[in-house]
Design an enzyme around this catalytic site. Structure first.
Site, PDB file in Angstrom:
ATOM      1  N   ASN A 166      -3.197   6.135  -1.603  1.00  0.00           N
ATOM      2  CA  ASN A 166      -3.443   6.048   0.352  1.00  0.00           C
ATOM      3  C   ASN A 166      -2.906   7.449   0.879  1.00  0.00           C
ATOM      4  OD1 ASN A 166      -4.961   3.394   0.551  1.00  0.00           O
ATOM      5  ND2 ASN A 166      -2.800   2.545   0.129  1.00  0.00           N
TER       6      ASN A 166
ATOM      7  N   SER B  52       0.993  -1.405  -0.242  1.00  0.00           N
ATOM      8  CA  SER B  52       0.256  -0.173  -0.013  1.00  0.00           C
ATOM      9  C   SER B  52       1.110   0.984   0.159  1.00  0.00           C
ATOM     10  CB  SER B  52      -0.830   0.289   1.250  1.00  0.00           C
ATOM     11  OG  SER B  52      -1.848  -1.031   1.885  1.00  0.00           O
TER      12      SER B  52
ATOM     13  N   HIS C 271      -0.791  -2.333  -7.479  1.00  0.00           N
ATOM     14  CA  HIS C 271      -1.299  -1.782  -6.353  1.00  0.00           C
ATOM     15  C   HIS C 271      -2.699  -1.882  -6.411  1.00  0.00           C
ATOM     16  CE1 HIS C 271      -2.310   1.099  -2.433  1.00  0.00           C
ATOM     17  NE2 HIS C 271      -2.629  -0.050  -2.849  1.00  0.00           N
TER      18      HIS C 271
ATOM     19  N   GLU D  96      -2.939   0.572  -8.751  1.00  0.00           N
ATOM     20  CA  GLU D  96      -1.468   1.847  -8.913  1.00  0.00           C
ATOM     21  C   GLU D  96      -1.112   0.998 -10.058  1.00  0.00           C
ATOM     22  OE1 GLU D  96      -1.418   3.462  -5.052  1.00  0.00           O
ATOM     23  OE2 GLU D  96      -1.764   5.321  -5.987  1.00  0.00           O
TER      24      GLU D  96
HETATM   25  C1  LIG Z   1      -5.269   0.232   1.371  1.00  0.00           C
HETATM   26  C2  LIG Z   1      -5.317   0.717  -0.089  1.00  0.00           C
HETATM   27  O1  LIG Z   1      -4.048  -0.320   0.214  1.00  0.00           O
HETATM   28  C3  LIG Z   1      -6.071   0.886  -1.313  1.00  0.00           C
HETATM   29  C4  LIG Z   1      -7.307   0.836  -1.363  1.00  0.00           C
HETATM   30  O2  LIG Z   1      -7.661  -0.782  -1.819  1.00  0.00           O
HETATM   31  S1  LIG Z   1      -8.071   1.912  -0.145  1.00  0.00           S
HETATM   32  C5  LIG Z   1      -9.968   1.066  -0.271  1.00  0.00           C
HETATM   33  C6  LIG Z   1     -10.634   0.923  -1.835  1.00  0.00           C
HETATM   34  N1  LIG Z   1     -12.033   0.874  -1.756  1.00  0.00           N
HETATM   35  C7  LIG Z   1     -12.704   1.307  -1.280  1.00  0.00           C
HETATM   36  O3  LIG Z   1     -12.961   2.595  -0.789  1.00  0.00           O
HETATM   37  C8  LIG Z   1     -14.360   0.883  -1.152  1.00  0.00           C
HETATM   38  C9  LIG Z   1     -15.216   1.717  -0.672  1.00  0.00           C
HETATM   39  N2  LIG Z   1     -16.976   1.023  -0.769  1.00  0.00           N
HETATM   40  C10 LIG Z   1     -17.029   0.592  -1.706  1.00  0.00           C
HETATM   41  O4  LIG Z   1     -16.803   0.514  -3.099  1.00  0.00           O
HETATM   42  C11 LIG Z   1     -18.731  -0.329  -1.655  1.00  0.00           C
HETATM   43  O5  LIG Z   1     -18.783  -0.670  -0.459  1.00  0.00           O
HETATM   44  C12 LIG Z   1     -18.043  -2.091  -1.858  1.00  0.00           C
HETATM   45  C13 LIG Z   1     -17.940  -1.951  -4.004  1.00  0.00           C
HETATM   46  C14 LIG Z   1     -16.949  -2.999  -0.717  1.00  0.00           C
HETATM   47  C15 LIG Z   1     -19.455  -2.916  -1.737  1.00  0.00           C
HETATM   48  O6  LIG Z   1     -20.996  -2.756  -2.197  1.00  0.00           O
HETATM   49  P1  LIG Z   1     -21.757  -2.008  -2.187  1.00  0.00           P
HETATM   50  O7  LIG Z   1     -23.017  -1.760  -3.382  1.00  0.00           O
HETATM   51  O8  LIG Z   1     -21.995  -0.594  -1.410  1.00  0.00           O
HETATM   52  O9  LIG Z   1     -22.535  -3.121  -0.600  1.00  0.00           O
HETATM   53  P2  LIG Z   1     -22.439  -4.217  -1.006  1.00  0.00           P
HETATM   54  O10 LIG Z   1     -23.793  -4.546  -1.334  1.00  0.00           O
HETATM   55  O11 LIG Z   1     -21.943  -5.186   0.606  1.00  0.00           O
HETATM   56  O12 LIG Z   1     -21.605  -5.676  -1.615  1.00  0.00           O
HETATM   57  C16 LIG Z   1     -22.432  -5.102  -3.610  1.00  0.00           C
HETATM   58  C17 LIG Z   1     -21.189  -6.786  -4.359  1.00  0.00           C
HETATM   59  O13 LIG Z   1     -19.936  -5.890  -3.969  1.00  0.00           O
HETATM   60  C18 LIG Z   1     -19.425  -7.657  -3.206  1.00  0.00           C
HETATM   61  N3  LIG Z   1     -18.421  -7.204  -2.459  1.00  0.00           N
HETATM   62  C19 LIG Z   1     -19.016  -6.694  -1.992  1.00  0.00           C
HETATM   63  N4  LIG Z   1     -18.036  -6.831  -0.697  1.00  0.00           N
HETATM   64  C20 LIG Z   1     -16.740  -7.499  -1.093  1.00  0.00           C
HETATM   65  C21 LIG Z   1     -15.661  -7.960  -0.715  1.00  0.00           C
HETATM   66  N5  LIG Z   1     -14.990  -7.722   0.133  1.00  0.00           N
HETATM   67  N6  LIG Z   1     -14.997  -8.929  -1.553  1.00  0.00           N
HETATM   68  C22 LIG Z   1     -15.624  -9.510  -3.166  1.00  0.00           C
HETATM   69  N7  LIG Z   1     -17.147  -8.892  -3.122  1.00  0.00           N
HETATM   70  C23 LIG Z   1     -17.597  -7.879  -2.117  1.00  0.00           C
HETATM   71  C24 LIG Z   1     -20.528  -8.619  -3.022  1.00  0.00           C
HETATM   72  O14 LIG Z   1     -20.034  -8.839  -4.951  1.00  0.00           O
HETATM   73  C25 LIG Z   1     -22.007  -8.076  -3.254  1.00  0.00           C
HETATM   74  O15 LIG Z   1     -22.555  -8.068  -3.845  1.00  0.00           O
HETATM   75  P3  LIG Z   1     -24.171  -8.777  -2.761  1.00  0.00           P
HETATM   76  O16 LIG Z   1     -24.982  -8.080  -3.017  1.00  0.00           O
HETATM   77  O17 LIG Z   1     -24.371 -10.185  -4.052  1.00  0.00           O
HETATM   78  O18 LIG Z   1     -23.326  -9.295  -1.586  1.00  0.00           O
HETATM   79  N1  LIG Z   2      -6.122  -4.387   2.901  1.00  0.00           N
HETATM   80  C1  LIG Z   2      -6.513  -2.821   1.771  1.00  0.00           C
HETATM   81  O1  LIG Z   2      -7.527  -2.605   1.731  1.00  0.00           O
HETATM   82  C2  LIG Z   2      -5.391  -3.812   0.888  1.00  0.00           C
HETATM   83  C3  LIG Z   2      -3.802  -3.814   1.543  1.00  0.00           C
HETATM   84  N2  LIG Z   2      -2.674  -3.597   0.932  1.00  0.00           N
HETATM   85  C4  LIG Z   2      -1.506  -4.276   0.908  1.00  0.00           C
HETATM   86  O2  LIG Z   2      -2.000  -5.938   0.194  1.00  0.00           O
HETATM   87  C5  LIG Z   2      -0.978  -6.894   0.963  1.00  0.00           C
HETATM   88  C6  LIG Z   2      -1.764  -7.647   1.862  1.00  0.00           C
HETATM   89  O3  LIG Z   2      -3.014  -6.640   2.524  1.00  0.00           O
HETATM   90  P1  LIG Z   2      -4.079  -7.905   3.577  1.00  0.00           P
HETATM   91  O4  LIG Z   2      -4.390  -8.766   2.758  1.00  0.00           O
HETATM   92  O5  LIG Z   2      -5.175  -6.682   3.875  1.00  0.00           O
HETATM   93  O6  LIG Z   2      -3.613  -8.067   5.007  1.00  0.00           O
HETATM   94  P2  LIG Z   2      -4.461  -9.547   6.139  1.00  0.00           P
HETATM   95  O7  LIG Z   2      -3.762  -9.592   7.150  1.00  0.00           O
HETATM   96  O8  LIG Z   2      -5.607  -9.627   5.776  1.00  0.00           O
HETATM   97  O9  LIG Z   2      -3.325 -11.241   4.756  1.00  0.00           O
HETATM   98  C7  LIG Z   2      -2.046 -10.488   4.572  1.00  0.00           C
HETATM   99  C8  LIG Z   2      -1.755 -12.559   4.693  1.00  0.00           C
HETATM  100  O10 LIG Z   2      -0.367 -12.245   4.793  1.00  0.00           O
HETATM  101  C9  LIG Z   2       0.075 -13.323   5.872  1.00  0.00           C
HETATM  102  N3  LIG Z   2       1.545 -13.377   5.750  1.00  0.00           N
HETATM  103  C10 LIG Z   2       1.970 -12.757   6.824  1.00  0.00           C
HETATM  104  N4  LIG Z   2       3.883 -12.939   7.080  1.00  0.00           N
HETATM  105  C11 LIG Z   2       3.074 -13.489   5.804  1.00  0.00           C
HETATM  106  C12 LIG Z   2       4.476 -14.402   4.938  1.00  0.00           C
HETATM  107  N5  LIG Z   2       6.284 -14.252   5.746  1.00  0.00           N
HETATM  108  N6  LIG Z   2       4.436 -15.126   3.661  1.00  0.00           N
HETATM  109  C13 LIG Z   2       3.641 -15.499   3.687  1.00  0.00           C
HETATM  110  N7  LIG Z   2       2.038 -15.044   4.400  1.00  0.00           N
HETATM  111  C14 LIG Z   2       2.243 -13.947   5.372  1.00  0.00           C
HETATM  112  C15 LIG Z   2      -0.496 -12.950   6.718  1.00  0.00           C
HETATM  113  O11 LIG Z   2      -1.111 -14.087   7.620  1.00  0.00           O
HETATM  114  P3  LIG Z   2      -1.054 -13.840   9.044  1.00  0.00           P
HETATM  115  O12 LIG Z   2      -2.393 -13.804   9.361  1.00  0.00           O
HETATM  116  O13 LIG Z   2      -0.717 -15.472  10.361  1.00  0.00           O
HETATM  117  O14 LIG Z   2      -0.095 -12.747   9.723  1.00  0.00           O
HETATM  118  C16 LIG Z   2      -2.220 -13.257   6.413  1.00  0.00           C
HETATM  119  O15 LIG Z   2      -3.129 -14.221   5.547  1.00  0.00           O
HETATM  120  C17 LIG Z   2      -0.538  -5.225   2.317  1.00  0.00           C
HETATM  121  O16 LIG Z   2       0.965  -4.872   1.808  1.00  0.00           O
HETATM  122  C18 LIG Z   2      -1.325  -4.580   2.132  1.00  0.00           C
HETATM  123  O17 LIG Z   2      -0.477  -2.823   2.183  1.00  0.00           O
HETATM  124  C19 LIG Z   2      -2.942  -3.350  -0.501  1.00  0.00           C
HETATM  125  C20 LIG Z   2      -4.724  -2.923  -0.985  1.00  0.00           C
HETATM  126  C21 LIG Z   2      -5.459  -2.934  -0.477  1.00  0.00           C
END
Ligand SMILES: CC(=O)CC(=O)SCCNC(=O)CCNC(=O)[C@H](O)C(C)(C)COP(=O)(O)OP(=O)(O)OC[C@H]1O[C@@H](n2cnc3c(N)ncnc32)[C@H](O)[C@@H]1OP(=O)(O)O
Ligand SMILES: NC(=O)C1=CN([C@@H]2O[C@H](COP(=O)(O)OP(=O)(O)OC[C@H]3O[C@@H](n4cnc5c(N)ncnc54)[C@H](OP(=O)(O)O)[C@@H]3O)[C@@H](O)[C@H]2O)C=CC1
Length: 293
Positions: A192, A121, A142, A154
């Site tokens: 992010n 991330s 990403h 990304e």
């Molecule tokens: C942290 C990082 O490194 C980068 C990042 O990812 S930042 C985060 C980026 N993501 C966001 O901002 C997500 C914001 N949220 C959303 O866009 C929406 O809430 C969402 C798309 C997640 C869910 O959509 P929604 O219509 O609002 O909710 P919901 O009705 O629960 O889901 C619609 C459909 O999406 C799908 N869905 C929801 N959550 C899901 C999940 N976790 N995995 C897979 N599919 C999913 C399902 O197909 C669901 O269908 P059902 O109605 O049959 O359950």
């Molecule tokens: N969460 C998000 O919304 C997003 C996350 N990311 C990035 O994706 C990556 C994963 O995030 P996310 O899936 O949320 O994290 P989770 O915690 O859901 O999953 C991480 C997984 O990696 C496993 N793990 C830890 N150490 C090791 C290792 N040495 N070898 C193999 N597997 C290992 C963990 O096991 P255990 O639980 O036993 O430690 C866990 O199953 C991170 O770099 C995150 O920043 C990118 C986009 C969106």
């Protein structure tokens, strides 16, 4: 020389790794999913199975496409099983030492022309690449959460990433049906860099008593048309991941505006990481999520 991508290894079968494996298998790639234990890998496969079934139910894919995708997925707890993959996408926990260790274990196993990618991330692609034997074939790919639904990927080049690697990664992202946005390799890239300070500010808003969990999320859902409130989204991402990203921003940009909110630190220290531990800003253990503050 960059190889044609046919076989993919995904390291980490958490919410992102399983989502990445899901979209790769559905797009025709053979995918080997790896994690620390078979339990972890099996639970990753179970969530892929559930999400594929949901897509069949919604008419987005056919039952044949679902079973073909499942047939392309294999389990690879032993990293030696990744010896013939063309691309590895690392998606383990957002911890630089863990990622470096994974790459150190992988490099001697992989064929020389295999590409290495990380789904990090926020962490420096250049720095991670420099710890491997192939910085020119290392890149940030990403994905966004949840991977099957979010369109954006990304692409982040390290300083040494070669054009061929970038082009191969761009073609791969297109094949899995996503849209590329290219970010320069600076802390937390683009999404992010903008999103997490907003989430951190929402946590400060809670910490300072300006609003409650419920009122803050309602305010942003109805006031800014966000699909999820910022605290709900933080729980969805994972509070550990949110904290790691804020620490990368704070250390990488040396600006106090990125200091992580003490309340976020407290939740992570309590192990309340959000949805994945069934408790964060909301408690998910009942029928409906209940605010924990
Ligand atoms: C942290 C990082 O490194 C980068 C990042 O990812 S930042 C985060 C980026 N993501 C966001 O901002 C997500 C914001 N949220 C959303 O866009 C929406 O809430 C969402 C798309 C997640 C869910 O959509 P929604 O219509 O609002 O909710 P919901 O009705 O629960 O889901 C619609 C459909 O999406 C799908 N869905 C929801 N959550 C899901 C999940 N976790 N995995 C897979 N599919 C999913 C399902 O197909 C669901 O269908 P059902 O109605 O049959 O359950
Ligand atoms: N969460 C998000 O919304 C997003 C996350 N990311 C990035 O994706 C990556 C994963 O995030 P996310 O899936 O949320 O994290 P989770 O915690 O859901 O999953 C991480 C997984 O990696 C496993 N793990 C830890 N150490 C090791 C290792 N040495 N070898 C193999 N597997 C290992 C963990 O096991 P255990 O639980 O036993 O430690 C866990 O199953 C991170 O770099 C995150 O920043 C990118 C986009 C969106």
């Amino acid at each position: 020389m960059v190889v044609e991508i046919k076989k993919i290894g995904v390291i980490g079968s958490g919410q992102m790794g399983s989502g990445i494996a899901h979209v790769c298998a559905l797009s025709g790639f053979d995918v080997s999913l790896s994690d620390l234990s078979m339990d972890r890998i099996e639970s990753g496969l179970a969530s892929i199975n559930g999400n594929l079934a949901r897509q069949v139910q919604k008419g987005q894919i056919t039952e044949e496409e679902r079973s073909a995708a499942l047939g392309r997925l294999s389990m690879a707890q032993d990293l030696d099983l990744l010896a013939d993959v063309d691309l590895v996408i690392e998606s383990a926990v957002e911890n630089e030492q863990v990622k470096r260790k994974i790459f150190a274990q992988l490099c001697p196993i992989l064929k020389p022309e295999a590409m290495l990618a990380t789904n990090t991330s926020s962490i420096s692609i250049t720095r991670l690449a420099a710890t491997t034997d192939r910085p020119e074939r290392f890149i940030g790919i990403h994905f966004m959460n949840p991977v099957p639904l979010m369109e954006l990927v990304e692409l982040v080049r390290g300083i040494a990433t070669e054009d061929e690697t970038f082009e191969a990664a761009k073609g791969f992202v297109k094949t899995v049906g996503k849209t590329v946005a290219v970010a320069e390799d600076f802390p937390a890239f683009m999404v992010n860099r903008i999103l997490l300070p907003m989430i951190n500010e929402a946590i400060y808003t809670l910490y300072e008593g300006v609003g409650s969990v419920e009122s803050i999320d309602t305010a942003m859902r109805l006031g800014a048309n966000h699909p999820m409130g910022p605290l709900q989204l933080a729980d969805f991402i994972g509070l550990d991941t949110c904290l790691s990203i804020m620490q990368v921003l704070y250390e990488g940009l040396a600006d106090t505006k990125y200091r992580p909110c003490p309340l976020l630190v407290k939740y992570v220290e309590a192990g309340w990481l959000g949805r994945k531990t069934h408790r964060g800003f909301y408690d998910y253990r009942g029928d409906e999520p209940v605010p924990t503050r």
